[in-house]
Design an enzyme around this catalytic site. Sequence first.
Site, PDB file in Angstrom:
ATOM      1  N   LYS A   1      31.315  45.219  33.110  1.00  0.00           N
ATOM      2  CA  LYS A   1      31.779  43.890  33.539  1.00  0.00           C
ATOM      3  C   LYS A   1      31.141  42.793  32.684  1.00  0.00           C
ATOM      4  O   LYS A   1      31.789  41.809  32.318  1.00  0.00           O
ATOM      5  CB  LYS A   1      31.454  43.683  35.028  1.00  0.00           C
ATOM      6  CG  LYS A   1      32.259  44.625  35.925  1.00  0.00           C
ATOM      7  CD  LYS A   1      31.737  44.671  37.344  1.00  0.00           C
ATOM      8  CE  LYS A   1      32.566  45.601  38.219  1.00  0.00           C
ATOM      9  NZ  LYS A   1      31.955  45.903  39.511  1.00  0.00           N
TER      10      LYS A   1
ATOM     11  N   THR B   1      44.269  53.757  47.324  1.00  0.00           N
ATOM     12  CA  THR B   1      44.205  52.720  48.356  1.00  0.00           C
ATOM     13  C   THR B   1      44.735  51.384  47.835  1.00  0.00           C
ATOM     14  O   THR B   1      45.530  50.718  48.512  1.00  0.00           O
ATOM     15  CB  THR B   1      42.740  52.516  48.817  1.00  0.00           C
ATOM     16  OG1 THR B   1      42.075  53.755  48.717  1.00  0.00           O
ATOM     17  CG2 THR B   1      42.648  51.970  50.204  1.00  0.00           C
ATOM     18  N   VAL B   2      44.301  51.005  46.635  1.00  0.00           N
ATOM     19  CA  VAL B   2      44.725  49.694  46.116  1.00  0.00           C
ATOM     20  C   VAL B   2      46.221  49.720  45.783  1.00  0.00           C
ATOM     21  O   VAL B   2      46.976  48.818  46.170  1.00  0.00           O
ATOM     22  CB  VAL B   2      43.899  49.297  44.861  1.00  0.00           C
ATOM     23  CG1 VAL B   2      44.365  47.965  44.307  1.00  0.00           C
ATOM     24  CG2 VAL B   2      42.417  49.222  45.201  1.00  0.00           C
TER      25      VAL B   2
ATOM     26  N   ASP C   1      28.491  50.247  35.488  1.00  0.00           N
ATOM     27  CA  ASP C   1      29.593  49.420  35.990  1.00  0.00           C
ATOM     28  C   ASP C   1      29.320  47.932  35.729  1.00  0.00           C
ATOM     29  O   ASP C   1      30.176  47.214  35.211  1.00  0.00           O
ATOM     30  CB  ASP C   1      29.750  49.700  37.491  1.00  0.00           C
ATOM     31  CG  ASP C   1      30.831  48.873  38.128  1.00  0.00           C
ATOM     32  OD1 ASP C   1      32.019  49.223  37.981  1.00  0.00           O
ATOM     33  OD2 ASP C   1      30.501  47.856  38.766  1.00  0.00           O
TER      34      ASP C   1
HETATM   35  N1  HSE Z   1      32.057  50.358  42.290  1.00  0.00           N
HETATM   36  C1  HSE Z   1      32.314  48.982  42.053  1.00  0.00           C
HETATM   37  C2  HSE Z   1      31.251  48.171  42.775  1.00  0.00           C
HETATM   38  C3  HSE Z   1      33.673  48.614  42.546  1.00  0.00           C
HETATM   39  O1  HSE Z   1      30.516  48.731  43.600  1.00  0.00           O
HETATM   40  O2  HSE Z   1      31.112  46.979  42.501  1.00  0.00           O
HETATM   41  C4  HSE Z   1      34.140  47.266  42.109  1.00  0.00           C
HETATM   42  O3  HSE Z   1      34.211  47.141  40.735  1.00  0.00           O
END
Ligand code: HSE
Length: 397
Positions: free
Chosen positions: A197, A14-15, A193
């Site tokens: 980050k 998609t991106v 996730d």
């Molecule tokens: N799965 C990630 C989220 C996507 O829900 O933030 C963006 O990094």
Amino acid sequence: MNSKLNIGLFGFGTVGGGLFHVLEKGKTVDATIKKICIRNPQKERSLSPEHFTFNPDDILDDPEINLVVELIDDAEAAYAIVKKALQKGKSVVSGNKRMIAYHLDELIRLQEEHHVALLYDASACGSIPVIRNLEEYYDNDLLKSITGILNGSSNYILTRLFNDDMSYPEALKQAQDLGFAESDPTFDVDGFDAMFKLVILAMHSLGAYVHPEKVLHYGISQISVSDIRYAKEKGLKIKLIGQIIKLDKDQFTLFVLPRLVRPDEYIFNVEYEYNGVVIEGECYDKQFMFGKGAGAYPTGSAVLSDITARMHNYRYEYKKNRYFKPLEYTDDVLLEIYLRYENLVDFSLFDFENISEKYTGPSTNYVVGTIRLSQLKKIVKILPKLNVFLAFTGKLE
Ligand code: HSE
């Protein structure tokens, strides 16, 4: 001086697809996608076959391609592509937070050695330009803490549980259907996730690299109605938060935990797939960045912004890592946590140093007390097997 960009694109989901069309139409970026490398020959594509290749070397060995844009899901394959591209003197734009978090040290070295740039603003908080802001504006000495809702899917789920009384499986399904969740949603709900980050933000805020294996992350998959009731009765919400906290001039800590959030905190009203990052400093108290953190368009806009930045030869300078002595990471801190448990055997695994609140009921029990982060790290991997849920209250000693 601006450079004309000849792009080799990896991934056409998609991106990637959206990016192709924006660059075709766009007037602001002097960039062309010369080749697109894809993995699955069976999948129907919206472009004619001459745009595509299945061989990464068709991009990596093409001397005319001066920018690689990597938008694939597989972190190990992404690492191989990005490493080779940098070694071959090509700059790279990537949104692959897992790959970057695991290899950041080496990726910084490769950029220096080969005089190329790797930009990855899309990797943390989607459309919020948090990496570039931390890199360019915030000074190492003044920054005190970063508190962020860094994962859109888990925030979406928590919002649905709190505001709409939706069940957890239904809320997770919606987050997946809306395209926010990772292909394996465990990465979202168990805090991986957000942790990836956070590792990236630690480099750009304090100049320190902490390997992902060393960072505590615990998510929301064990939350129950009693936890939501507890928070609501106290006028609080539960959010999945990544925190970086400077402890003194030499040390900092970081972790990802569900946290009880007060209504007077900026992140209290960050709902659904939105992300929010509070940056706290000595002189400016608190600043707040807010925006969409997940979904094709917000991510695509961050990728496009990195491509535009490369047109102007922008690169991260890793100033705090290079020009300051990086702070040292420690897990020797006391966190106050709320722990809901169902039986005493599970409770006995938690080495509380002090308990300030205790409730024992017919179906559920909880305590609020302090526990060392290093202790929590020892048991965090077995928590999913227990009938417990824990949340940081926000108090740290
Ligand atoms: N799965 C990630 C989220 C996507 O829900 O933030 C963006 O990094």
